[in-house]
Design a protein around this motif. Structure first.
Motif, PDB file in Angstrom:
ATOM      1  N   TYR A 150       0.854  -1.125  -0.012  1.00  0.00           N
ATOM      2  CA  TYR A 150       0.050   0.034   0.017  1.00  0.00           C
ATOM      3  C   TYR A 150       0.892   1.296  -0.131  1.00  0.00           C
ATOM      4  CZ  TYR A 150      -4.002   3.071   1.440  1.00  0.00           C
ATOM      5  OH  TYR A 150      -4.901   3.782   1.647  1.00  0.00           O
ATOM      6  N   ARG A 151       1.750   1.365   0.941  1.00  0.00           N
ATOM      7  CA  ARG A 151       2.714   2.432   0.943  1.00  0.00           C
ATOM      8  C   ARG A 151       3.490   2.671  -0.350  1.00  0.00           C
ATOM      9  NH1 ARG A 151       2.839   0.417   6.439  1.00  0.00           N
ATOM     10  NH2 ARG A 151       5.005  -0.852   5.889  1.00  0.00           N
ATOM     11  N   GLU A 152       4.024   1.286  -0.689  1.00  0.00           N
ATOM     12  CA  GLU A 152       4.777   1.453  -2.129  1.00  0.00           C
ATOM     13  C   GLU A 152       3.921   2.054  -3.156  1.00  0.00           C
ATOM     14  OE1 GLU A 152       7.196   0.692  -5.716  1.00  0.00           O
ATOM     15  OE2 GLU A 152       7.601   1.165  -3.540  1.00  0.00           O
ATOM     16  N   GLY A 153       2.460   1.414  -3.441  1.00  0.00           N
ATOM     17  CA  GLY A 153       1.619   1.957  -4.482  1.00  0.00           C
ATOM     18  C   GLY A 153       1.508   3.586  -4.375  1.00  0.00           C
ATOM     19  N   PHE A 154       1.445   4.162  -3.127  1.00  0.00           N
ATOM     20  CA  PHE A 154       1.210   5.507  -2.799  1.00  0.00           C
ATOM     21  C   PHE A 154       2.441   6.357  -3.299  1.00  0.00           C
ATOM     22  CE2 PHE A 154      -2.940   4.760  -1.123  1.00  0.00           C
ATOM     23  CZ  PHE A 154      -3.654   6.050  -0.840  1.00  0.00           C
ATOM     24  N   ALA A 155       3.576   5.687  -2.847  1.00  0.00           N
ATOM     25  CA  ALA A 155       4.770   6.497  -3.061  1.00  0.00           C
ATOM     26  C   ALA A 155       5.295   6.454  -4.744  1.00  0.00           C
ATOM     27  CB  ALA A 155       6.001   5.722  -2.427  1.00  0.00           C
ATOM     28  N   ALA A 156       4.863   5.473  -5.409  1.00  0.00           N
ATOM     29  CA  ALA A 156       5.072   5.392  -6.945  1.00  0.00           C
ATOM     30  C   ALA A 156       4.236   6.384  -7.482  1.00  0.00           C
ATOM     31  CB  ALA A 156       4.808   4.000  -7.269  1.00  0.00           C
ATOM     32  N   PHE A 157       2.866   6.436  -7.100  1.00  0.00           N
ATOM     33  CA  PHE A 157       1.997   7.426  -7.681  1.00  0.00           C
ATOM     34  C   PHE A 157       2.460   8.691  -7.235  1.00  0.00           C
ATOM     35  CE2 PHE A 157      -1.518  10.192  -7.557  1.00  0.00           C
ATOM     36  CZ  PHE A 157      -2.248  10.044  -8.612  1.00  0.00           C
ATOM     37  N   GLN A 158       3.024   9.042  -6.216  1.00  0.00           N
ATOM     38  CA  GLN A 158       3.371  10.548  -6.108  1.00  0.00           C
ATOM     39  C   GLN A 158       4.523  10.809  -6.724  1.00  0.00           C
ATOM     40  OE1 GLN A 158       3.458  10.205  -1.781  1.00  0.00           O
ATOM     41  NE2 GLN A 158       1.158  10.331  -1.646  1.00  0.00           N
ATOM     42  N   GLN A 159       5.560   9.721  -7.044  1.00  0.00           N
ATOM     43  CA  GLN A 159       6.910   9.907  -7.561  1.00  0.00           C
ATOM     44  C   GLN A 159       6.576   9.666  -9.122  1.00  0.00           C
ATOM     45  OE1 GLN A 159       9.447   7.209  -5.475  1.00  0.00           O
ATOM     46  NE2 GLN A 159       8.614   8.255  -3.412  1.00  0.00           N
ATOM     47  N   LYS A 160       5.713   9.449  -9.520  1.00  0.00           N
ATOM     48  CA  LYS A 160       5.199   9.324 -11.012  1.00  0.00           C
ATOM     49  C   LYS A 160       6.363   7.979 -11.623  1.00  0.00           C
ATOM     50  CE  LYS A 160       3.796  13.787 -12.129  1.00  0.00           C
ATOM     51  NZ  LYS A 160       3.235  14.078 -10.525  1.00  0.00           N
ATOM     52  N   ARG A 161       6.074   6.922 -11.012  1.00  0.00           N
ATOM     53  CA  ARG A 161       7.008   5.754 -11.485  1.00  0.00           C
ATOM     54  C   ARG A 161       6.188   4.472 -11.128  1.00  0.00           C
ATOM     55  NH1 ARG A 161       8.295   2.782  -6.865  1.00  0.00           N
ATOM     56  NH2 ARG A 161       8.372   4.012  -4.833  1.00  0.00           N
ATOM     57  N   THR A 162       6.707   3.300 -11.804  1.00  0.00           N
ATOM     58  CA  THR A 162       5.925   2.016 -11.812  1.00  0.00           C
ATOM     59  C   THR A 162       6.089   1.419 -10.211  1.00  0.00           C
ATOM     60  OG1 THR A 162       6.106   1.528 -14.066  1.00  0.00           O
ATOM     61  CG2 THR A 162       5.475  -0.360 -12.717  1.00  0.00           C
ATOM     62  N   PRO A 163       5.119   0.975  -9.682  1.00  0.00           N
ATOM     63  CA  PRO A 163       5.164   0.470  -8.333  1.00  0.00           C
ATOM     64  C   PRO A 163       5.927  -0.938  -8.318  1.00  0.00           C
ATOM     65  CG  PRO A 163       3.113   0.460  -8.826  1.00  0.00           C
ATOM     66  CD  PRO A 163       3.514   1.182  -9.853  1.00  0.00           C
ATOM     67  N   THR A 164       6.494  -1.244  -7.564  1.00  0.00           N
ATOM     68  CA  THR A 164       7.047  -2.660  -7.740  1.00  0.00           C
ATOM     69  C   THR A 164       6.467  -3.487  -6.130  1.00  0.00           C
ATOM     70  OG1 THR A 164       9.266  -2.053  -8.413  1.00  0.00           O
ATOM     71  CG2 THR A 164       9.140  -4.152  -7.125  1.00  0.00           C
ATOM     72  N   PHE A 165       5.471  -4.339  -6.337  1.00  0.00           N
ATOM     73  CA  PHE A 165       4.986  -4.862  -5.230  1.00  0.00           C
ATOM     74  C   PHE A 165       5.652  -5.988  -4.692  1.00  0.00           C
ATOM     75  CE2 PHE A 165       1.308  -2.479  -7.265  1.00  0.00           C
ATOM     76  CZ  PHE A 165       0.865  -1.337  -6.447  1.00  0.00           C
ATOM     77  N   THR A 166       5.642  -6.299  -3.620  1.00  0.00           N
ATOM     78  CA  THR A 166       6.209  -7.730  -2.965  1.00  0.00           C
ATOM     79  C   THR A 166       5.089  -9.004  -3.187  1.00  0.00           C
ATOM     80  OG1 THR A 166       5.797  -7.538  -0.758  1.00  0.00           O
ATOM     81  CG2 THR A 166       7.843  -6.666  -1.709  1.00  0.00           C
ATOM     82  N   GLY A 167       3.765  -8.366  -2.987  1.00  0.00           N
ATOM     83  CA  GLY A 167       2.832  -9.497  -3.049  1.00  0.00           C
ATOM     84  C   GLY A 167       2.414  -9.667  -1.488  1.00  0.00           C
ATOM     85  N   ARG A 168       3.049  -9.357  -0.617  1.00  0.00           N
ATOM     86  CA  ARG A 168       2.898  -9.851   0.820  1.00  0.00           C
ATOM     87  C   ARG A 168       2.689  -8.496   1.757  1.00  0.00           C
ATOM     88  NH1 ARG A 168       0.162 -14.248   0.088  1.00  0.00           N
ATOM     89  NH2 ARG A 168       1.604 -15.538  -1.398  1.00  0.00           N
ATOM     90  N   ASP A 169       3.011  -8.581   2.880  1.00  0.00           N
ATOM     91  CA  ASP A 169       2.835  -7.702   3.848  1.00  0.00           C
ATOM     92  C   ASP A 169       4.074  -6.666   3.853  1.00  0.00           C
ATOM     93  OD1 ASP A 169       5.011  -9.089   4.910  1.00  0.00           O
ATOM     94  OD2 ASP A 169       3.679  -9.373   6.846  1.00  0.00           O
TER      95      ASP A 169
END
Length: 257
Positions: free
Chosen positions: A238-257
């Protein structure tokens, strides 16, 4: 007859008995449950279910069944239903690639799978009248929900089989595809999902389950969404998704917590 292959975090469960149209006896149900258990323990982030040969799954293997001594309850209620519930609760997105016929138990496997891609020429319906039997494996619920009573009973009484294109047009499954691109498209969809936020996908699966199985209304479902969103807000993805949106980059998800 059941094979499990895991590559790059994606499981592929294969019904591999084309000589008997991938029909499933009681031991095959146990093998299939074991394959899903092993895939879950491996922590895969997506799963593809498919059948080898020209048919996805012709249903229960009745080639050696004596109707006078058959334990129908043991097979359906005690063997199949727990398996389908296990598949439906699998903690990652699941996809099915369906060619040829998917009847009886084969249809049940699809009902339990998240996303179902079918060949345009695939076959679905209820040929059970020829056996003096009735549709099982959840088929009544699926067809009634999507087609209504009249069309469902028409299929059951007539024994007519719908094509994959007809089934998708009627809202039964996700997409109808040319036979030649079916498996490639399904694998690509699973690979895409495997790069996503797995915990968020699991939350959506649970919300859909509540709408389907518990008949939750709008406000109950909205409350569930709020609770799920609050729980996801504590995750790394969740935090990665928000950060990627704000930084205008593609998110890198781990798929877990």
């Amino acid at each position: 007859m059941i094979e499990l292959q895991i590559t790059d975090g994606i499981a592929e469960v294969v019904l591999n008995a084309p000589e008997k149209r991938n029909a499933l006896d009681a031991s095959a149900l146990t093998e299939l449950a074991d394959a899903f258990t092993r895939a879950e323990r491996a922590g895969v982030r997506a799963l593809v279910l498919r059948g080898e040969g020209k048919v996805f799954c012709a249903g229960r293997d009745i080639s050696q069944v004596d109707p006078r001594t058959d334990d129908t309850i043991g097979y359906l209620r005690d063997g199949l239903q727990p398996l389908l519930q296990q598949i439906a609760a699998f903690p990652a997105p699941t996809f099915a690639a369906v060619q040829g016929a998917a009847l009886g138990v084969g249809l049940g496997l699809l009902i339990a799978t998240d996303v179902v891609y079918v060949a345009e020429t695939a076959k679905f319906g209820s040929p059970f009248a020829a056996l003096g039997a009735t549709l099982d494996s959840g088929g009544h619920a699926l067809l009634f929900e999507r087609l209504g009573a009249h069309r469902t009973l028409d299929l059951i009484y007539s024994g007519r089989l719908m094509t994959g294109a007809e089934a998708v047009a009627a809202g039964l499954f996700s997409q109808a595809l040319p036979d030649v691109s079916l498996l490639e498209t399904t694998r690509a969809a699973a690979a895409h999902a495997a790069q996503g936020p797995t915990l968020a996908f699991i939350a959506s699966k649970e919300l859909i389950r509540g709408l389907r199985d518990e008949r939750l209304g709008l406000w109950q479902s909205m409350g569930g969404e709020s609770a799920a969103q609050a729980a996801l807000a504590e995750t790394v993805d969740y935090r990665e998704g928000f950060a990627a949106f704000q930084q205008k980059r593609t998110p890198t998800f781990t798929g877990r917590d």
